[in-house]
Design a protein around this motif. Structure first.
Motif, short mmCIF file in Angstrom:
data_model
loop_
_atom_site.label_atom_id
_atom_site.label_comp_id
_atom_site.label_asym_id
_atom_site.label_seq_id
_atom_site.Cartn_x
_atom_site.Cartn_y
_atom_site.Cartn_z
N TRP A 144 0.80 -1.22 0.00
CA TRP A 144 0.00 0.00 0.00
C TRP A 144 0.84 1.28 0.00
CZ3 TRP A 144 -5.16 0.59 -0.66
CH2 TRP A 144 -5.94 -0.57 -0.58
N GLY A 145 2.10 1.20 0.32
CA GLY A 145 2.90 2.41 0.40
C GLY A 145 3.61 2.74 -0.88
N PRO A 146 3.37 3.89 -1.50
CA PRO A 146 4.16 4.31 -2.66
C PRO A 146 5.62 4.51 -2.27
CG PRO A 146 2.14 5.62 -2.46
CD PRO A 146 2.28 4.82 -1.20
N LEU A 147 6.49 4.50 -3.26
CA LEU A 147 7.91 4.60 -2.97
C LEU A 147 8.26 5.88 -2.23
CD1 LEU A 147 9.62 3.18 -6.17
CD2 LEU A 147 9.04 2.01 -4.06
N LYS A 148 7.64 6.99 -2.60
CA LYS A 148 7.94 8.26 -1.95
C LYS A 148 7.36 8.37 -0.55
CE LYS A 148 8.45 11.19 -6.04
NZ LYS A 148 7.98 12.43 -6.73
N GLU A 149 6.40 7.52 -0.21
CA GLU A 149 5.71 7.64 1.08
C GLU A 149 6.02 6.47 2.00
OE1 GLU A 149 1.63 7.90 0.03
OE2 GLU A 149 1.83 9.84 -1.00
N GLN A 150 6.97 5.64 1.64
CA GLN A 150 7.22 4.46 2.47
C GLN A 150 7.78 4.82 3.84
OE1 GLN A 150 9.38 1.31 0.48
NE2 GLN A 150 7.42 0.49 -0.20
N LEU A 151 8.62 5.84 3.92
CA LEU A 151 9.12 6.26 5.23
C LEU A 151 7.98 6.75 6.11
CD1 LEU A 151 11.45 6.83 7.15
CD2 LEU A 151 11.73 9.06 6.05
N PHE A 152 7.05 7.49 5.54
CA PHE A 152 5.88 7.94 6.31
C PHE A 152 5.05 6.75 6.77
CE2 PHE A 152 1.34 9.17 6.23
CZ PHE A 152 1.35 10.06 7.29
N PHE A 153 4.89 5.75 5.93
CA PHE A 153 4.10 4.57 6.29
C PHE A 153 4.72 3.81 7.45
CE2 PHE A 153 1.33 5.34 2.89
CZ PHE A 153 0.37 4.35 2.80
N ILE A 154 6.00 3.48 7.34
CA ILE A 154 6.63 2.65 8.38
C ILE A 154 6.79 3.44 9.67
CG2 ILE A 154 8.99 3.18 7.63
CD1 ILE A 154 7.62 -0.15 9.07
N SER A 155 7.08 4.75 9.59
CA SER A 155 7.21 5.55 10.80
C SER A 155 5.88 5.67 11.53
CB SER A 155 7.74 6.95 10.46
OG SER A 155 9.00 6.88 9.83
N THR A 156 4.80 5.82 10.78
CA THR A 156 3.48 5.91 11.40
C THR A 156 3.10 4.60 12.08
OG1 THR A 156 2.78 7.51 9.71
CG2 THR A 156 1.05 6.41 10.97
N MET A 157 3.36 3.48 11.44
CA MET A 157 3.01 2.20 12.05
C MET A 157 3.86 1.91 13.29
SD MET A 157 2.11 -0.32 8.83
CE MET A 157 3.53 0.10 7.82
N PHE A 158 5.10 2.40 13.31
CA PHE A 158 5.94 2.21 14.50
C PHE A 158 5.47 3.04 15.68
CE2 PHE A 158 8.73 -0.61 12.54
CZ PHE A 158 9.79 -0.93 13.37
N MET A 159 4.57 3.97 15.45
CA MET A 159 4.05 4.79 16.54
C MET A 159 3.06 4.05 17.42
SD MET A 159 5.55 7.71 16.62
CE MET A 159 7.00 6.75 16.16
N PHE A 160 2.86 2.75 17.17
CA PHE A 160 1.99 1.98 18.06
C PHE A 160 2.54 1.96 19.47
CE2 PHE A 160 5.01 -1.36 16.81
CZ PHE A 160 5.19 -2.04 18.00
N VAL A 161 3.88 2.07 19.61
CA VAL A 161 4.48 2.09 20.95
C VAL A 161 4.08 3.35 21.70
CG1 VAL A 161 6.43 0.67 20.22
CG2 VAL A 161 6.61 3.15 20.11
N SER A 162 3.73 4.39 20.97
CA SER A 162 3.34 5.66 21.60
C SER A 162 1.84 5.72 21.84
CB SER A 162 3.79 6.83 20.71
OG SER A 162 3.48 8.06 21.32
N PHE A 163 1.04 5.43 20.81
CA PHE A 163 -0.40 5.52 20.95
C PHE A 163 -0.94 4.53 21.98
CE2 PHE A 163 -0.26 6.81 16.23
CZ PHE A 163 -0.06 8.14 16.59
N GLY A 164 -0.35 3.34 22.04
CA GLY A 164 -0.85 2.32 22.96
C GLY A 164 -0.68 2.67 24.41
#
Length: 598
Positions: A260-280
């Motif tokens: 689902w992540g375009p090449l230009k937005e992959q850093l945004f995708f993986i960084s957002t998903m790693f924020m589960f440690v914060s939101f949780g």
């Protein structure tokens, strides 16, 4: 091909379905993570929890020590003593000292007693033993000899008792082992479950398997409050199963990133998903403490957390699709943006099953996993033990414990966005990635080292100020460091790199309980300082390692898997796309499975 038209979704979602998928994945993972770490907070609130089931030694329940609870008492009891919110108010009455009265014992009236001759009784009299001076001396000599003999035998008796004590395990040691295993159980579960879930996501659709795991995890979360009364083994089993179910998170993140992540937005995708440690943490813990301080039972709190998993499981199964071309809301424009540049090497001799072998031989991949271990080690300490640290007798920040425990994670997403905007236009290079990652971990080590120093200063609210910036330096390492390297090095194999990051997560959540229970004896600040020093050592080692082996350009074994130049090329015309008809885009997508060569 996509199964619907752009008008299938609302106007605000037009060409942005990928972001809905991203946020749904992040929130679902965060809800699952919050259910795993919820016990780390409620173990302090339980009143009938065994000592070997609490996070650290010397920790008592503080279920009556909340500001909300004290405020309710002050409002309901007008005579509530402000100085002592725990003790009931008492009024002192004036006391008078009186001398004790002297009482005399009553004497009975004289009685007449008749004395008569009684019947004769035959008795045998034994002569009293006569002791001489010789017998007294003999007894004293025997007593002295007995004491001398006992003194000679005393060292041997002490040695025998020490041997018996060494053979029998001490209760404190067994409690340490039990406590360590209980709080490391999710880490063991992730480590073992990852071997299974990686294979499951290859054979079963992510839409089905992750939805099922969310439902099962919700059922386990509902059982935790009742397992506390059933014994240690039942509680350990449930937490271990929670870890096994949570292991699905990392393969799911890899699938969403690649599909689902375009090449230009992959850093945004993986960084957002790693924020589960914060939101949780900063969403779950304040909410939990607020309800508990208003005397809401713990089983209801767990039921509320479990219901969030049921809700996300339902939304996930309905809305999610494994590939964008299967989603009815994805338009042709968005589909082309997602797939642009992702031209796989279909004629390569290397099959996806060989990608793990290539990764395990790559130093750049290992540097990413080691940096992920440093990141998860920091978050593991704050997620497992920051409530216990704030409840220690030297800190004792018990009011609003849930809010203050979530402070370290609150600013992390915001600073990730700010730093991401700052480094967005910088040309990616190995030098830049190494500098940002090393700087982030080095500053984080200094902040962690400053936490006990600030607490020693005994300034009011000083621990809360340092905790509010505790994880901000990690945003440099996330956005500009090892996650940036992950999206550049692996390209199409970033899916496997993210999946193996689950091993880094598992090891961090195993090592931290071992370290804490090895040095924390009385839940004192001196004991916690040793833990902070161990965490600083881990962060510095990670910073140095990535500075040497980190990489900011694609590896040779993954360089030809994607073509970033195609992603930077704008489409010349949109005339071929009719927005009023079912149209998937300019290109027809075909999924060609590589042939397995035996």
């Amino acid at each position: 091909m996509a199964g619907g038209s752009p008008s299938a979704g609302c106007c605000c979602c037009l060409n942005n379905v990928r972001f809905l998928i991203l946020f749904l994945t992040t929130f679902a993972i965060s809800a699952m993570y919050s259910n795993v770490i919820l016990f780390n907070l409620t173990s302090i609130l339980h009143t009938d929890l065994e000592d070997n089931s609490r996070p650290v030694a010397g920790l008592v329940s503080i279920h009556e020590y909340t500001t909300w609870h004290g405020r309710k008492k002050r409002e309901s009891e007008p005579n509530f003593d402000e100085g002592h919110p725990i003790l009931p108010s008492t009024t002192t009455k004036p006391t008078t000292t009186t001398l004790p009265l002297i009482t005399r014992k009553k004497t009975e009236k004289p009685k007449t007693i008749f004395i008569t001759n009684s019947a004769p009784v035959l008795t045998t009299t034994t002569p009293l033993p006569t002791t001489t001076e010789y017998d007294v001396v003999k007894a004293e000599v025997e007593k002295s000899l007995k004491k001398l003999k006992e003194a000679e035998d005393y060292p041997s008796k002490v040695a025998e008792e020490e041997n018996v004590d060494n053979k029998a395990p001490k209760p404190e040691f067994t409690q340490k082992i039990s406590r360590t295993i209980l709080y490391a159980a999710p880490g063991f579960g992730v480590l073992i479950g990852l071997l299974v879930t990686i294979q499951l996501t290859k054979k079963v659709e992510t839409r089905k398997i992750f939805g099922l795991f969310l439902l099962i995890s919700g059922c386990l979360s509902c059982s935790i409050p009742f397992a506390v009364h059933l014994g240690y083994f039942v509680l350990f089993t449930l937490r271990f199963l929670q870890g096994i179910l949570f292991s699905i998170v990392f393969p799911v993140m890899g699938n969403v990133l690649i599909n689902w992540g375009p090449l230009k937005e992959q850093l945004f995708f993986i960084s957002t998903m790693f924020m589960f440690v914060s939101f949780g943490s900063f969403v779950s813990w304040p909410f939990t403490m607020l309800l508990h301080s208003n005397e809401v039972p713990l089983y209801i709190l767990y039921a509320i957390h479990a219901s969030s998993l049921f809700l996300f499981a339902l939304i996930w199964i309905i809305f999610y699709r494994d590939r964008p071309e299967q989603h009815p809301w994805v338009s042709g424009v968005e589909l082309n943006k997602i797939v642009a540049g992702k031209v796989q090497e279909l004629q390569s001799k290397r099959t996806p099953s060989d990608s793990y072998a290539c990764l395990l031989k790559s130093l750049s991949a290992w540097s990413i996993w080691i940096s992920a271990f440093g990141f998860f080690s920091t978050t593991a300490f704050f997620a497992i033990y920051i409530p216990s640290f704030l409840s220690s007798q030297d800190v004792f920040v018990d009011d609003y414990l849930g809010i203050f425990s979530g402070l370290p994670f609150l600013p992390l997403p915001l600073f990730c966005v700010l730093i991401g905007i700052t480094v967005r236009f910088a040309h990616p290079s190995t030098k830049l990635v190494r500098i940002l990652n090393t700087t982030g971990f080095a500053i984080e080590a200094l902040v962690v080292l400053a936490i006990p120093a600030v607490v020693y200063s005994a300034e009011q609210n000083s621990p809360l100020l340092i905790l509010s910036i505790a994880t901000i330096p990690l945003s440099l390492s996330i956005v500009g460091g090892f996650l940036k390297s992950l999206t550049i090095v692996g390209r199409v194999f970033a899916k496997q790199i993210v999946a193996i990051c689950g091993v880094s997560f598992a090891i961090a959540f195993i090592i931290l309980p071992i370290v804490v229970n090895s040095v924390v004896e009385q839940n004192s600040l001196a004991d916690w300082t040793k833990v902070f020093m161990a965490l600083v050592f881990i962060l510095l080692v990670v910073a140095v390692e990535f500075a040497v082996f980190g990489r900011g350009r694609s590896a040779s074994w993954a360089e030809s898997s994607w073509d970033p130049l195609v992603a930077s090329t704008k489409m010349q015309s949109l005339a071929l796309i009719d927005f009023n008809q079912d149209e998937c885009g300019l290109y027809e997508l075909r999924r060609v499975e590589p042939s397995d060569k035996k």
